[in-house]
Design a protein around this motif. Sequence first.
Motif, PDB file in Angstrom:
ATOM      1  N   SER A  73       0.845  -1.185   0.000  1.00 57.52           N
ATOM      2  CA  SER A  73       0.000   0.000   0.000  1.00 57.52           C
ATOM      3  C   SER A  73       0.886   1.242   0.000  1.00 57.52           C
ATOM      4  O   SER A  73       1.652   1.465   0.947  1.00 57.52           O
ATOM      5  CB  SER A  73      -0.908   0.029   1.236  1.00 57.52           C
ATOM      6  N   ALA A  75      -0.214   4.104   0.299  1.00 55.80           N
ATOM      7  CA  ALA A  75      -0.862   5.090   1.161  1.00 55.80           C
ATOM      8  C   ALA A  75      -0.221   5.095   2.539  1.00 55.80           C
ATOM      9  O   ALA A  75      -0.769   5.652   3.484  1.00 55.80           O
ATOM     10  CB  ALA A  75      -2.356   4.806   1.279  1.00 55.80           C
ATOM     11  N   SER A  76       0.950   4.480   2.659  1.00 54.40           N
ATOM     12  CA  SER A  76       1.730   4.513   3.902  1.00 54.40           C
ATOM     13  C   SER A  76       3.201   4.639   3.546  1.00 54.40           C
ATOM     14  O   SER A  76       3.644   4.139   2.511  1.00 54.40           O
ATOM     15  CB  SER A  76       1.505   3.241   4.723  1.00 54.40           C
ATOM     16  N   SER A  77       3.955   5.302   4.404  1.00 54.95           N
ATOM     17  CA  SER A  77       5.388   5.467   4.147  1.00 54.95           C
ATOM     18  C   SER A  77       6.106   4.125   4.166  1.00 54.95           C
ATOM     19  O   SER A  77       7.042   3.897   3.390  1.00 54.95           O
ATOM     20  CB  SER A  77       6.005   6.427   5.166  1.00 54.95           C
ATOM     21  N   HIS A 117      -7.771  11.951   6.127  1.00 56.32           N
ATOM     22  CA  HIS A 117      -6.364  11.545   6.152  1.00 56.32           C
ATOM     23  C   HIS A 117      -6.109  10.371   5.206  1.00 56.32           C
ATOM     24  O   HIS A 117      -5.040  10.289   4.586  1.00 56.32           O
ATOM     25  CB  HIS A 117      -5.937  11.195   7.574  1.00 56.32           C
ATOM     26  N   ARG A 118      -7.082   9.469   5.080  1.00 58.79           N
ATOM     27  CA  ARG A 118      -6.930   8.367   4.145  1.00 58.79           C
ATOM     28  C   ARG A 118      -6.819   8.888   2.716  1.00 58.79           C
ATOM     29  O   ARG A 118      -6.002   8.405   1.926  1.00 58.79           O
ATOM     30  CB  ARG A 118      -8.124   7.420   4.278  1.00 58.79           C
ATOM     31  N   ILE A 120      -5.851  11.988   1.714  1.00 53.11           N
ATOM     32  CA  ILE A 120      -4.606  12.723   1.527  1.00 53.11           C
ATOM     33  C   ILE A 120      -3.412  11.773   1.442  1.00 53.11           C
ATOM     34  O   ILE A 120      -2.500  11.970   0.628  1.00 53.11           O
ATOM     35  CB  ILE A 120      -4.406  13.744   2.665  1.00 53.11           C
ATOM     36  N   ASP A 121      -3.408  10.738   2.266  1.00 52.06           N
ATOM     37  CA  ASP A 121      -2.287   9.791   2.229  1.00 52.06           C
ATOM     38  C   ASP A 121      -2.187   9.102   0.883  1.00 52.06           C
ATOM     39  O   ASP A 121      -1.080   8.928   0.344  1.00 52.06           O
ATOM     40  CB  ASP A 121      -2.439   8.742   3.337  1.00 52.06           C
ATOM     41  N   LEU A 122      -3.320   8.693   0.312  1.00 54.97           N
ATOM     42  CA  LEU A 122      -3.276   7.980  -0.958  1.00 54.97           C
ATOM     43  C   LEU A 122      -2.907   8.889  -2.119  1.00 54.97           C
ATOM     44  O   LEU A 122      -2.062   8.538  -2.954  1.00 54.97           O
ATOM     45  CB  LEU A 122      -4.636   7.318  -1.230  1.00 54.97           C
ATOM     46  N   SER A 125       0.268  12.262  -0.045  1.00 53.96           N
ATOM     47  CA  SER A 125       1.416  11.792   0.730  1.00 53.96           C
ATOM     48  C   SER A 125       2.180  10.710  -0.008  1.00 53.96           C
ATOM     49  O   SER A 125       3.414  10.622   0.100  1.00 53.96           O
ATOM     50  CB  SER A 125       0.961  11.268   2.091  1.00 53.96           C
ATOM     51  N   GLN A 126       1.477   9.876  -0.762  1.00 59.06           N
ATOM     52  CA  GLN A 126       2.140   8.858  -1.579  1.00 59.06           C
ATOM     53  C   GLN A 126       3.290   9.457  -2.389  1.00 59.06           C
ATOM     54  O   GLN A 126       4.405   8.926  -2.421  1.00 59.06           O
ATOM     55  CB  GLN A 126       1.132   8.224  -2.551  1.00 59.06           C
ATOM     56  N   TRP A 129       6.243  10.533  -0.186  1.00 56.21           N
ATOM     57  CA  TRP A 129       7.031   9.388   0.275  1.00 56.21           C
ATOM     58  C   TRP A 129       7.839   8.774  -0.871  1.00 56.21           C
ATOM     59  O   TRP A 129       8.986   8.369  -0.671  1.00 56.21           O
ATOM     60  CB  TRP A 129       6.092   8.350   0.896  1.00 56.21           C
TER      61      TRP A 129
END
Length: 299
Positions: A73, A75-77, A117-118, A120-122, A125-126, A129
């Motif tokens: 995933s 969507a996480s660092s 936050h989900r 924005i991360d996908l 933030s992806q 990272w």
Amino acid sequence: MSGRLKGRVALVTGAGNGVGKACALALAAEGASVVVNDLGTSEFAQGESASAADATAREIRSAGGQAEPSYDSVASSAGVANAVNIAEQAFGPVDIVVGCAGAILPGDLHASDESYHRFIDLFLSQKFWLARATVPGMAERGWGRFIAATSEGARGTVGNPIFAAAMGGVVSLVKGIANDYRGAGVTANCLAPGATTRLSQVMVPHLEQAYQEGKITREVFEGAKAGPGPVTHVPPIVTWLCTDAAADVTGRVFNARGGKVSVWSDYEEVRAIYRGDAQTSPPWSLEELDQFVPAHLLS
């Protein structure tokens, strides 16, 4: 194919379907070794499966190319770090990143903190990272290509304020990377793709509702309903941006849609009003702004 990317190592996220898959296949056809990243979720980011990444990797290998799947995933660092590690272990340092992973998530102003936050991360933030894990190394080696997917949604034309914020953030992030690494042999650009994919087709009913509610224009809805065009029209500009021919092209946003390739305008000041010396003149009064803003800034 011309083999322009022979010896290069590419990481493509969201490469199990749609635009990401098309880009992975195109990069491999030009000789790049490709890590095919895909979590294997549904269009609505539900579930996980290895089948999507495996299928694209298998197709690349069947055509004589080199590919390794990644089911992480992004969507996480930690997921991004592991995908990069897979590339390094299989082929060596990453030279090319194409960040395409996405899904349909709720993004209106009723979204919960968790949903925000989900999202924005996908979508945003992806890309940070991915850049953090690869771009400094590219600069040390003197060559690299970083391409991040954005969208027409960055302009706010499809509603969905969180999506607009994330996609606009991608543009600004990439412009900042391009500026920081200008002259280091690394380029950073955005792709705003327009293609008929499983995500675009699933979105049509949602866009119709948004049109009925007055949140988007008829033009946007009719364009989505008709379909932007074949996904095969997107990879050529992505592949070209990864070649040496594009060594001086950085900080730009390219749109590929139905046989058309275009470039977006840069952020720039378009109009201004002045009053005397900047250090000694008094501030504008509200009454002056009543007159001058409509007449000179917004006309």
